[in-house]
Motif scaffolding. Structure first.
Motif, PDB file in Angstrom:
ATOM      1  N   GLU A 130       0.835  -1.210   0.000  1.00  0.00           N
ATOM      2  CA  GLU A 130       0.000   0.000   0.000  1.00  0.00           C
ATOM      3  C   GLU A 130       0.865   1.255   0.000  1.00  0.00           C
ATOM      4  OE1 GLU A 130      -3.443   0.272   2.571  1.00  0.00           O
ATOM      5  OE2 GLU A 130      -3.355  -1.896   2.901  1.00  0.00           O
ATOM      6  N   LEU A 131       1.983   1.216   0.731  1.00  0.00           N
ATOM      7  CA  LEU A 131       2.911   2.343   0.729  1.00  0.00           C
ATOM      8  C   LEU A 131       3.473   2.570  -0.673  1.00  0.00           C
ATOM      9  CD1 LEU A 131       4.834   1.651   4.040  1.00  0.00           C
ATOM     10  CD2 LEU A 131       3.444   3.651   3.557  1.00  0.00           C
ATOM     11  N   ASN A 132       3.871   1.493  -1.330  1.00  0.00           N
ATOM     12  CA  ASN A 132       4.421   1.597  -2.681  1.00  0.00           C
ATOM     13  C   ASN A 132       3.379   2.119  -3.653  1.00  0.00           C
ATOM     14  OD1 ASN A 132       5.401   1.041  -5.305  1.00  0.00           O
ATOM     15  ND2 ASN A 132       6.788  -0.480  -4.460  1.00  0.00           N
ATOM     16  N   GLN A 133       2.160   1.643  -3.536  1.00  0.00           N
ATOM     17  CA  GLN A 133       1.084   2.078  -4.424  1.00  0.00           C
ATOM     18  C   GLN A 133       0.768   3.558  -4.237  1.00  0.00           C
ATOM     19  OE1 GLN A 133      -2.495  -0.151  -3.882  1.00  0.00           O
ATOM     20  NE2 GLN A 133      -3.225   0.281  -5.940  1.00  0.00           N
ATOM     21  N   ALA A 134       0.961   4.068  -3.014  1.00  0.00           N
ATOM     22  CA  ALA A 134       0.706   5.480  -2.732  1.00  0.00           C
ATOM     23  C   ALA A 134       1.879   6.371  -3.122  1.00  0.00           C
ATOM     24  CB  ALA A 134       0.381   5.662  -1.255  1.00  0.00           C
ATOM     25  N   GLY A 135       2.967   5.779  -3.638  1.00  0.00           N
ATOM     26  CA  GLY A 135       4.108   6.568  -4.109  1.00  0.00           C
ATOM     27  C   GLY A 135       5.260   6.678  -3.141  1.00  0.00           C
ATOM     28  N   PHE A 136       5.222   5.914  -2.062  1.00  0.00           N
ATOM     29  CA  PHE A 136       6.314   5.911  -1.087  1.00  0.00           C
ATOM     30  C   PHE A 136       7.239   4.747  -1.401  1.00  0.00           C
ATOM     31  CE2 PHE A 136       2.785   8.045   0.889  1.00  0.00           C
ATOM     32  CZ  PHE A 136       3.377   9.156   1.471  1.00  0.00           C
ATOM     33  N   ASN A 137       8.326   5.033  -2.112  1.00  0.00           N
ATOM     34  CA  ASN A 137       9.230   3.981  -2.550  1.00  0.00           C
ATOM     35  C   ASN A 137      10.438   3.807  -1.646  1.00  0.00           C
ATOM     36  OD1 ASN A 137       7.637   3.439  -4.803  1.00  0.00           O
ATOM     37  ND2 ASN A 137       8.578   5.117  -5.931  1.00  0.00           N
ATOM     38  N   SER A 138      10.685   4.728  -0.772  1.00  0.00           N
ATOM     39  CA  SER A 138      11.807   4.636   0.163  1.00  0.00           C
ATOM     40  C   SER A 138      11.238   4.549   1.571  1.00  0.00           C
ATOM     41  CB  SER A 138      12.708   5.861   0.018  1.00  0.00           C
ATOM     42  OG  SER A 138      13.790   5.770   0.902  1.00  0.00           O
ATOM     43  N   ILE A 139      11.426   3.377   2.195  1.00  0.00           N
ATOM     44  CA  ILE A 139      10.846   3.116   3.509  1.00  0.00           C
ATOM     45  C   ILE A 139      11.968   2.697   4.448  1.00  0.00           C
ATOM     46  CG2 ILE A 139       9.194   1.724   4.799  1.00  0.00           C
ATOM     47  CD1 ILE A 139       7.852   1.171   2.032  1.00  0.00           C
ATOM     48  N   SER A 140      12.024   3.295   5.623  1.00  0.00           N
ATOM     49  CA  SER A 140      13.001   2.892   6.637  1.00  0.00           C
ATOM     50  C   SER A 140      12.330   1.922   7.591  1.00  0.00           C
ATOM     51  CB  SER A 140      13.506   4.106   7.419  1.00  0.00           C
ATOM     52  OG  SER A 140      14.242   4.951   6.587  1.00  0.00           O
TER      53      SER A 140
END
Length: 159
Positions: A130-140
Motif C-alpha cells: 500500500e505504501l508503494n502504491q501510494a508513491g512511497f518507494n523509500s521506507i526505513s
C-alpha cells in the motif's frame, strides 16, 4: 558573592555609613534549575518518540540519521496500523497516505515502518505494498540493534 571594593572606610557610595544595594545577580540558582531541566528533557525526549508499543526485531544494520519531516507507520502485535500515533481503519491507509503533505520538490515524506516481531510477514508486505502504491518507494524499517535496547533504522526500497 559580592565584595565591597569602594575603599577602607566601609561607607560605600552613600557616604553616610549605609550600605548600597548590590547590583550583581546571583546566577547559581538559575544554573541549578536549568541543569535539572536539561536532565529531565534528556531523559524524557526518547520516550516521546515511540507512542505505539511495538516489540521490534533485532538487526545488525547500520544506523541512519534522524530526518526532518518523517512519518512513522507502526504495526501493533494485533495487526492494527497507526500513522504516527493515530490508529488507521482498515482500507483507509491509502487515503491517509495520499493526504500527507509533500516536500517543496514534490517528493513524499520519509516513512519509517515499525512492525512488531510477532506479526505475519505477509501482513507487513501488504502494508508495504500500500505504501508503494501510494508513491512511497523509500521506507526505513525500524529495528533494535543486536544487544542494545535502542531503535535503529534500516533503509529498504519497496518494490
Amino acid at each position: 558573592m559580592a565584595v565591597n571594593l569602594s575603599g577602607g572606610s566601609g561607607r560605600g557610595r552613600s557616604g553616610f555609613g549605609g550600605r548600597s544595594p548590590m547590583s550583581e545577580i546571583n546566577v547559581t540558582p538559575l544554573v541549578d534549575v536549568m541543569l535539572v531541566l536539561l536532565i529531565i528533557f534528556m531523559v524524557t525526549a526518547p520516550l516521546l518518540k515511540a507512542g505505539v508499543p511495538v516489540n521490534l526485531p533485532e538487526s545488525k544494520a547500520k544506523t541512519l540519521g534522524d530526518e526532518k519531516d518523517q512519518v512513522t507507520l507502526s504495526m501493533a502485535r494485533d495487526g492494527r496500523v497507526y500513522l504516527d500515533d493515530v490508529e488507521v481503519a482498515p482500507g483507509e491507509l491509502s487515503d491517509r497516505l495520499a493526504a500527507l503533505p509533500r516536500t517543496e520538490a514534490g517528493e513524499p515524506p520519509l516513512i519509517t515502518l515499525r512492525a512488531d516481531r510477532s506479526l505475519d510477514y505477509g501482513r507487513i508486505m501488504e502494508v508495504m505494498g500500500e505504501l508503494n502504491q501510494a508513491g512511497f518507494n523509500s521506507i526505513s524499517l525500524i529495528t533494535l540493534a543486536s544487544g542494545e535496547a535502542r531503535p535503529r533504522a534500516r533503509e529498504k526500497q519497496a518494490q
